[in-house]
Scaffold this motif. Structure first.
Motif, PDB file in Angstrom:
ATOM      1  N   SER A  29      28.062  44.633  54.461  1.00  0.00           N
ATOM      2  CA  SER A  29      27.375  44.357  53.231  1.00  0.00           C
ATOM      3  C   SER A  29      25.992  44.528  52.990  1.00  0.00           C
ATOM      4  CB  SER A  29      27.613  42.755  53.094  1.00  0.00           C
ATOM      5  OG  SER A  29      26.541  41.977  54.110  1.00  0.00           O
ATOM      6  N   SER A  30      25.016  44.780  54.165  1.00  0.00           N
ATOM      7  CA  SER A  30      23.743  45.221  53.893  1.00  0.00           C
ATOM      8  C   SER A  30      23.665  46.677  53.311  1.00  0.00           C
ATOM      9  CB  SER A  30      23.072  45.313  55.096  1.00  0.00           C
ATOM     10  OG  SER A  30      23.545  46.070  56.224  1.00  0.00           O
ATOM     11  N   SER A  31      24.759  47.270  53.274  1.00  0.00           N
ATOM     12  CA  SER A  31      24.883  48.679  52.798  1.00  0.00           C
ATOM     13  C   SER A  31      25.322  48.597  51.123  1.00  0.00           C
ATOM     14  CB  SER A  31      25.574  49.624  53.381  1.00  0.00           C
ATOM     15  OG  SER A  31      25.162  49.789  54.686  1.00  0.00           O
ATOM     16  N   TYR A  32      25.573  47.539  50.714  1.00  0.00           N
ATOM     17  CA  TYR A  32      26.055  47.682  49.478  1.00  0.00           C
ATOM     18  C   TYR A  32      25.442  46.237  48.684  1.00  0.00           C
ATOM     19  CZ  TYR A  32      29.437  50.723  51.080  1.00  0.00           C
ATOM     20  OH  TYR A  32      29.914  51.945  51.791  1.00  0.00           O
ATOM     21  N   ALA A  33      25.596  46.382  47.199  1.00  0.00           N
ATOM     22  CA  ALA A  33      25.461  45.221  46.289  1.00  0.00           C
ATOM     23  C   ALA A  33      26.261  44.199  46.711  1.00  0.00           C
ATOM     24  CB  ALA A  33      25.283  45.585  44.903  1.00  0.00           C
ATOM     25  N   MET A  34      25.965  42.933  46.456  1.00  0.00           N
ATOM     26  CA  MET A  34      26.918  41.813  46.498  1.00  0.00           C
ATOM     27  C   MET A  34      26.733  40.902  45.247  1.00  0.00           C
ATOM     28  SD  MET A  34      28.524  41.980  49.581  1.00  0.00           S
ATOM     29  CE  MET A  34      29.127  40.232  49.907  1.00  0.00           C
ATOM     30  N   GLY A  35      27.881  40.555  44.930  1.00  0.00           N
ATOM     31  CA  GLY A  35      27.601  39.571  43.405  1.00  0.00           C
ATOM     32  C   GLY A  35      28.728  38.444  43.705  1.00  0.00           C
ATOM     33  N   TRP A  36      28.205  37.658  42.887  1.00  0.00           N
ATOM     34  CA  TRP A  36      29.286  36.421  42.306  1.00  0.00           C
ATOM     35  C   TRP A  36      29.686  36.347  40.888  1.00  0.00           C
ATOM     36  CZ3 TRP A  36      30.942  33.033  45.927  1.00  0.00           C
ATOM     37  CH2 TRP A  36      30.496  33.155  47.092  1.00  0.00           C
ATOM     38  N   PHE A  37      30.910  36.095  40.773  1.00  0.00           N
ATOM     39  CA  PHE A  37      31.301  35.952  39.332  1.00  0.00           C
ATOM     40  C   PHE A  37      32.176  34.592  39.328  1.00  0.00           C
ATOM     41  CE2 PHE A  37      30.795  40.136  37.529  1.00  0.00           C
ATOM     42  CZ  PHE A  37      30.264  40.922  38.684  1.00  0.00           C
ATOM     43  N   ARG A  38      32.535  34.098  38.327  1.00  0.00           N
ATOM     44  CA  ARG A  38      33.122  32.881  38.016  1.00  0.00           C
ATOM     45  C   ARG A  38      34.131  33.168  36.750  1.00  0.00           C
ATOM     46  NH1 ARG A  38      28.519  28.623  36.172  1.00  0.00           N
ATOM     47  NH2 ARG A  38      28.194  29.576  33.982  1.00  0.00           N
ATOM     48  N   GLN A  39      35.181  32.256  36.937  1.00  0.00           N
ATOM     49  CA  GLN A  39      36.280  32.420  35.961  1.00  0.00           C
ATOM     50  C   GLN A  39      36.719  30.793  35.785  1.00  0.00           C
ATOM     51  OE1 GLN A  39      39.706  34.780  36.188  1.00  0.00           O
ATOM     52  NE2 GLN A  39      39.951  34.992  33.918  1.00  0.00           N
ATOM     53  N   ALA A  40      36.502  30.385  34.339  1.00  0.00           N
ATOM     54  CA  ALA A  40      36.823  28.911  34.089  1.00  0.00           C
ATOM     55  C   ALA A  40      38.099  29.129  33.587  1.00  0.00           C
ATOM     56  CB  ALA A  40      35.909  28.271  33.258  1.00  0.00           C
ATOM     57  N   PRO A  41      38.959  28.110  33.399  1.00  0.00           N
ATOM     58  CA  PRO A  41      40.400  28.086  32.824  1.00  0.00           C
ATOM     59  C   PRO A  41      40.114  28.475  31.257  1.00  0.00           C
ATOM     60  CG  PRO A  41      40.098  25.991  34.188  1.00  0.00           C
ATOM     61  CD  PRO A  41      38.605  26.780  34.192  1.00  0.00           C
ATOM     62  N   GLY A  42      41.101  29.407  30.988  1.00  0.00           N
ATOM     63  CA  GLY A  42      41.036  30.020  29.507  1.00  0.00           C
ATOM     64  C   GLY A  42      40.094  30.533  29.135  1.00  0.00           C
ATOM     65  N   LYS A  43      39.198  31.188  30.022  1.00  0.00           N
ATOM     66  CA  LYS A  43      38.220  32.051  29.770  1.00  0.00           C
ATOM     67  C   LYS A  43      38.053  33.407  30.869  1.00  0.00           C
ATOM     68  CE  LYS A  43      34.842  28.236  28.391  1.00  0.00           C
ATOM     69  NZ  LYS A  43      33.569  27.770  28.562  1.00  0.00           N
ATOM     70  N   GLU A  44      37.409  34.276  30.354  1.00  0.00           N
ATOM     71  CA  GLU A  44      37.305  35.602  30.952  1.00  0.00           C
ATOM     72  C   GLU A  44      36.235  35.482  32.281  1.00  0.00           C
ATOM     73  OE1 GLU A  44      38.198  38.706  27.344  1.00  0.00           O
ATOM     74  OE2 GLU A  44      36.357  38.854  28.422  1.00  0.00           O
ATOM     75  N   TYR A  94      34.988  30.411  41.460  1.00  0.00           N
ATOM     76  CA  TYR A  94      33.961  31.594  41.940  1.00  0.00           C
ATOM     77  C   TYR A  94      34.208  32.665  42.916  1.00  0.00           C
ATOM     78  CZ  TYR A  94      30.579  28.610  39.605  1.00  0.00           C
ATOM     79  OH  TYR A  94      29.904  27.864  38.558  1.00  0.00           O
ATOM     80  N   TYR A  95      33.995  33.699  42.420  1.00  0.00           N
ATOM     81  CA  TYR A  95      34.577  34.958  43.144  1.00  0.00           C
ATOM     82  C   TYR A  95      33.252  35.864  44.036  1.00  0.00           C
ATOM     83  CZ  TYR A  95      38.931  34.348  40.953  1.00  0.00           C
ATOM     84  OH  TYR A  95      40.052  33.526  40.611  1.00  0.00           O
ATOM     85  N   CYS A  96      33.330  36.221  44.968  1.00  0.00           N
ATOM     86  CA  CYS A  96      32.439  36.966  45.730  1.00  0.00           C
ATOM     87  C   CYS A  96      32.903  38.470  45.499  1.00  0.00           C
ATOM     88  CB  CYS A  96      32.074  36.556  47.090  1.00  0.00           C
ATOM     89  SG  CYS A  96      31.294  37.712  48.191  1.00  0.00           S
ATOM     90  N   ALA A  97      31.914  39.612  45.508  1.00  0.00           N
ATOM     91  CA  ALA A  97      32.433  40.856  45.163  1.00  0.00           C
ATOM     92  C   ALA A  97      31.401  41.637  45.937  1.00  0.00           C
ATOM     93  CB  ALA A  97      32.697  41.297  43.940  1.00  0.00           C
ATOM     94  N   THR A  98      31.859  42.899  46.278  1.00  0.00           N
ATOM     95  CA  THR A  98      30.925  43.840  46.806  1.00  0.00           C
ATOM     96  C   THR A  98      31.123  45.172  46.081  1.00  0.00           C
ATOM     97  OG1 THR A  98      30.284  45.106  48.679  1.00  0.00           O
ATOM     98  CG2 THR A  98      32.395  44.612  48.655  1.00  0.00           C
ATOM     99  N   ALA A  99      29.801  45.761  45.747  1.00  0.00           N
ATOM    100  CA  ALA A  99      29.859  47.009  44.975  1.00  0.00           C
ATOM    101  C   ALA A  99      29.132  48.225  45.829  1.00  0.00           C
ATOM    102  CB  ALA A  99      29.421  46.946  43.741  1.00  0.00           C
ATOM    103  N   PRO A 100      29.802  49.591  45.768  1.00  0.00           N
ATOM    104  CA  PRO A 100      28.888  50.460  46.389  1.00  0.00           C
ATOM    105  C   PRO A 100      27.731  51.115  45.474  1.00  0.00           C
ATOM    106  CG  PRO A 100      31.059  51.247  45.573  1.00  0.00           C
ATOM    107  CD  PRO A 100      30.906  49.874  45.230  1.00  0.00           C
ATOM    108  N   SER A 101      26.912  50.273  45.238  1.00  0.00           N
ATOM    109  CA  SER A 101      25.835  50.823  44.486  1.00  0.00           C
ATOM    110  C   SER A 101      24.594  50.003  44.883  1.00  0.00           C
ATOM    111  CB  SER A 101      26.009  50.576  42.795  1.00  0.00           C
ATOM    112  OG  SER A 101      26.297  49.048  42.560  1.00  0.00           O
TER     113      SER A 101
END
Length: 123
Positions: A29-44, A94-101
């Motif tokens: 993960s140190s080679s990639y960006a990491m992020g947190w996103f979230r999704q509430a009921p009925g929302k994007e 809440y979701y964790c994600a990783t990006a190659p950027s």
């Protein structure tokens, strides 16, 4: 195969704190960006916070700025989200994600996602 596993969600009263953690395997993960996103009921799904490869740069959604802090974990394959002054509007999966950027707030640039952890804030 890259796998991301979130932990630390739960039920908390308004004004309380929670710390989410995300452990990655299959990609350093140190080679990639990491992020947190979230999704509430009925929302994007919405962006919450991201951190650069080096950990020196961070971005936050306006709704959490000053309350949430994203950081790289001691292990190079982990990232944390410290959430303070939680409000009922913060209730979501809440979701964790990783990006190659280097760093990004765009969900479409994240290529691997965790299964999510539920955060519920009671009023």
């Amino acid at each position: 195969q890259v796998q991301l596993v979130e932990s630390g969600g739960g039920l908390v009263q308004a004004g309380g704190s929670l710390r989410l953690s995300c452990a990655a395997s299959g990609r350093t993960s140190s080679s990639y960006a990491m992020g947190w996103f979230r999704q509430a009921p009925g929302k994007e799904r919405e962006f919450v916070a991201s951190i650069s490869r080096s950990g020196s740069s961070t971005y936050y959604a306006d709704s959490v700025k000053g309350r949430f802090t994203i950081s790289r974990g001691n292990a190079k394959n982990s990232v944390n989200l410290q959430m303070n002054s939680l409000q009922p509007d913060d209730t979501a999966v809440y979701y964790c994600a990783t990006a190659p950027s280097a760093i990004t707030i765009r969900s479409g640039e994240y290529d691997y996602w965790g299964q999510g952890t539920q955060v519920t804030v009671s009023s």
